[in-house]
Scaffold this motif. Structure first.
Motif, PDB file in Angstrom:
ATOM      1  N   LEU A   1     -48.154  -5.082 -33.536  1.00 17.03           N
ATOM      2  CA  LEU A   1     -47.491  -6.222 -32.916  1.00 17.03           C
ATOM      3  C   LEU A   1     -47.331  -5.930 -31.432  1.00 17.03           C
ATOM      4  O   LEU A   1     -46.624  -4.992 -31.050  1.00 17.03           O
ATOM      5  CB  LEU A   1     -46.121  -6.456 -33.555  1.00 17.03           C
ATOM      6  N   ARG A   2     -48.019  -6.714 -30.606  1.00 19.29           N
ATOM      7  CA  ARG A   2     -47.805  -6.646 -29.152  1.00 19.29           C
ATOM      8  C   ARG A   2     -46.647  -7.586 -28.826  1.00 19.29           C
ATOM      9  O   ARG A   2     -46.705  -8.781 -29.135  1.00 19.29           O
ATOM     10  CB  ARG A   2     -49.066  -7.090 -28.400  1.00 19.29           C
ATOM     11  N   TRP A   3     -45.632  -7.020 -28.227  1.00 14.58           N
ATOM     12  CA  TRP A   3     -44.431  -7.811 -27.913  1.00 14.58           C
ATOM     13  C   TRP A   3     -44.072  -7.550 -26.461  1.00 14.58           C
ATOM     14  O   TRP A   3     -43.491  -6.534 -26.135  1.00 14.58           O
ATOM     15  CB  TRP A   3     -43.292  -7.423 -28.843  1.00 14.58           C
ATOM     16  N   ASP A   4     -44.473  -8.471 -25.595  1.00 12.16           N
ATOM     17  CA  ASP A   4     -44.331  -8.285 -24.158  1.00 12.16           C
ATOM     18  C   ASP A   4     -45.045  -6.989 -23.760  1.00 12.16           C
ATOM     19  O   ASP A   4     -46.217  -6.841 -24.022  1.00 12.16           O
ATOM     20  CB  ASP A   4     -42.862  -8.321 -23.741  1.00 12.16           C
TER      21      ASP A   4
ATOM     22  N   SER B   1     -46.078 -12.523 -20.446  1.00 11.19           N
ATOM     23  CA  SER B   1     -45.837 -11.765 -21.668  1.00 11.19           C
ATOM     24  C   SER B   1     -46.865 -12.116 -22.727  1.00 11.19           C
ATOM     25  O   SER B   1     -47.339 -13.245 -22.807  1.00 11.19           O
ATOM     26  CB  SER B   1     -44.422 -12.046 -22.183  1.00 11.19           C
TER      27      SER B   1
ATOM     28  N   ARG C   1     -47.467 -11.866 -26.872  1.00  7.98           N
ATOM     29  CA  ARG C   1     -46.914 -11.610 -28.196  1.00  7.98           C
ATOM     30  C   ARG C   1     -47.974 -12.005 -29.210  1.00  7.98           C
ATOM     31  O   ARG C   1     -48.245 -13.197 -29.402  1.00  7.98           O
ATOM     32  CB  ARG C   1     -45.616 -12.395 -28.408  1.00  7.98           C
TER      33      ARG C   1
ATOM     34  N   VAL D   1     -48.361 -14.988 -31.780  1.00  9.64           N
ATOM     35  CA  VAL D   1     -47.065 -15.423 -32.274  1.00  9.64           C
ATOM     36  C   VAL D   1     -46.838 -16.843 -31.743  1.00  9.64           C
ATOM     37  O   VAL D   1     -47.102 -17.109 -30.572  1.00  9.64           O
ATOM     38  CB  VAL D   1     -45.949 -14.482 -31.785  1.00  9.64           C
TER      39      VAL D   1
ATOM     40  N   GLU E   1     -35.776 -11.541 -31.174  1.00 11.46           N
ATOM     41  CA  GLU E   1     -35.446 -11.714 -29.758  1.00 11.46           C
ATOM     42  C   GLU E   1     -34.071 -12.365 -29.660  1.00 11.46           C
ATOM     43  O   GLU E   1     -33.836 -13.411 -30.280  1.00 11.46           O
ATOM     44  CB  GLU E   1     -36.486 -12.607 -29.087  1.00 11.46           C
TER      45      GLU E   1
ATOM     46  N   VAL F   1     -38.331  -8.209 -36.306  1.00  8.09           N
ATOM     47  CA  VAL F   1     -38.186  -8.152 -34.853  1.00  8.09           C
ATOM     48  C   VAL F   1     -37.513  -9.445 -34.401  1.00  8.09           C
ATOM     49  O   VAL F   1     -38.010 -10.543 -34.681  1.00  8.09           O
ATOM     50  CB  VAL F   1     -39.559  -7.994 -34.165  1.00  8.09           C
TER      51      VAL F   1
ATOM     52  N   PHE G   1     -39.995 -12.254 -35.908  1.00  8.21           N
ATOM     53  CA  PHE G   1     -41.206 -11.792 -36.578  1.00  8.21           C
ATOM     54  C   PHE G   1     -40.779 -10.874 -37.713  1.00  8.21           C
ATOM     55  O   PHE G   1     -39.885 -10.032 -37.536  1.00  8.21           O
ATOM     56  CB  PHE G   1     -42.082 -11.022 -35.588  1.00  8.21           C
TER      57      PHE G   1
ATOM     58  N   GLN H   1     -37.374 -15.677 -30.521  1.00 10.08           N
ATOM     59  CA  GLN H   1     -38.435 -15.621 -31.522  1.00 10.08           C
ATOM     60  C   GLN H   1     -38.147 -14.540 -32.561  1.00 10.08           C
ATOM     61  O   GLN H   1     -37.466 -13.554 -32.283  1.00 10.08           O
ATOM     62  CB  GLN H   1     -39.779 -15.362 -30.851  1.00 10.08           C
TER      63      GLN H   1
ATOM     64  N   TYR I   1     -36.165  -7.179 -27.630  1.00  9.62           N
ATOM     65  CA  TYR I   1     -36.023  -7.459 -29.054  1.00  9.62           C
ATOM     66  C   TYR I   1     -35.063  -6.470 -29.701  1.00  9.62           C
ATOM     67  O   TYR I   1     -34.758  -5.410 -29.154  1.00  9.62           O
ATOM     68  CB  TYR I   1     -37.383  -7.374 -29.764  1.00  9.62           C
TER      69      TYR I   1
END
Length: 313
Positions: free
Chosen positions: A27-30, A2, A4, A309, A152, A150, A199, A197, A132
């Motif tokens: 925002l890259r999240w997974d 992943s 992030r 992140v 998790e 955001v 954000f 996590q 998320y």
């Protein structure tokens, strides 16, 4: 594996400078991408940063001032031109629906992607992604503005020594994770909470309850610091924060990585009222943030920067 990370596309405020484009943050999240506040020029900044329309799953607009939203037209048209194969959802203040409509249909183009409109009208949860939950809080600005968060969901971390002590091994490890107990042994007996996590994205606002709620316990806080502390009267009048105020929020909220952005052109080398070079003013933003007592990781953002992140504790 992943990924992030924050991809910074633009860091200017009302007026772009020679080195700072209008706002834009991915925002890259997974496997998902959330684009925040696409200001004018975002489509080109995406190209420079190696970000494709296919990387976008959500677009989140805090408010309808041009430096935060004029890039919507180009981004939406690019999503359609590239025929993005997955759903794309747009969040924005409901009170600005007329502005969103104008930007979405500002010129003629062929619609190939059904963008889902999900306007925001109150604090609370907005949506759920693959890993998320997206939340929002109202901010304090001359026009209606919302920040985004955001989160998790918390998970469980298995503890090998406790598993061994209770004789849990092999397939039973997976079973106790799925079912919650095995042979009278509870999941809580062999694991501990693994905090998810967090954000937060906070743009144009004065200090208010929403700012603190969004920042609370965040691993990364991206927050406007339009002014330096000596210009706090301007910040209050125009509905913005200073570097010291942003850092104080982060300090009190236990933020691990603070990203300052959205800088007034008065601190750049753009000309006119310039008082210092961008490099020098960037150092002053950092100095004032540290003077406010923030001791975590600190980034004074610049265009095309990538910021991971923080890893879980």
């Amino acid at each position: 594996m992943s990924v992030r990370e924050l991809v910074v596309l633009g860091t200017a405020s009302q007026v772009p400078t020679r080195h700072r484009n209008h706002n834009g943050y991915l925002l890259r999240w997974d496997g998902e991408g959330i684009l925040f506040d696409p200001g004018e020029g975002t489509q080109r900044q995406m190209l420079r940063a190696g970000v494709a329309a296919h990387d976008l799953n959500r677009i989140c607009v805090t408010h309808f001032h041009g430096d935060h939203s004029l890039g919507l037209a180009g981004v939406i048209q690019r999503i359609n031109l590239d025929k993005v194969p997955h759903p794309v959802t747009a969040h924005y203040p409901k009170s600005g629906q007329r502005f969103f409509d104008r930007l979405r249909y500002s010129t003629a183009y062929r619609e190939t992607v059904g963008i889902t409109e999900a306007p925001v009208s109150a604090d609370g949860p907005l949506a759920t992604g693959s890993s998320y939950e997206l939340e929002t809080r109202k901010l304090s600005h001359p026009v209606e503005s919302y920040g985004y968060r955001v989160v998790e969901p918390d998970g469980r971390r298995m503890l090998p020594d406790r598993l061994a002590a209770h004789g849990i091994k092999g397939p039973d490890v997976g079973r106790i994770q799925r079912e919650g107990s095995v042979s009278g042994v509870l999941l809580e007996d062999v694991s501990e909470v693994r905090r998810g996590q967090r954000f937060a994205f906070v743009m144009d606002t004065r200090l208010c309850d929403g700012v603190h709620a969004l920042a609370e316990g965040c691993d990364m806080l991206v927050i406007e610091s339009t002014f330096l502390d000596e210009d706090i009267d301007l910040a209050v009048d125009h509905g913005h924060l200073t570097a010291g105020q942003a850092a104080t929020v982060a300090r009190d909220a236990g933020v691990r990585h603070l990203v300052l952005t959205h800088f007034s052109q008065r601190y750049s080398d753009h000309g006119g009222t310039s008082r210092s070079s961008e490099a020098e003013s960037g150092g002053e933003f950092e100095r004032q943030a540290r003077a406010a007592g923030f001791e975590g990781e600190l980034t004074v953002a610049h265009d095309l920067l990538r910021v991971p992140v923080p890893k879980r504790r």
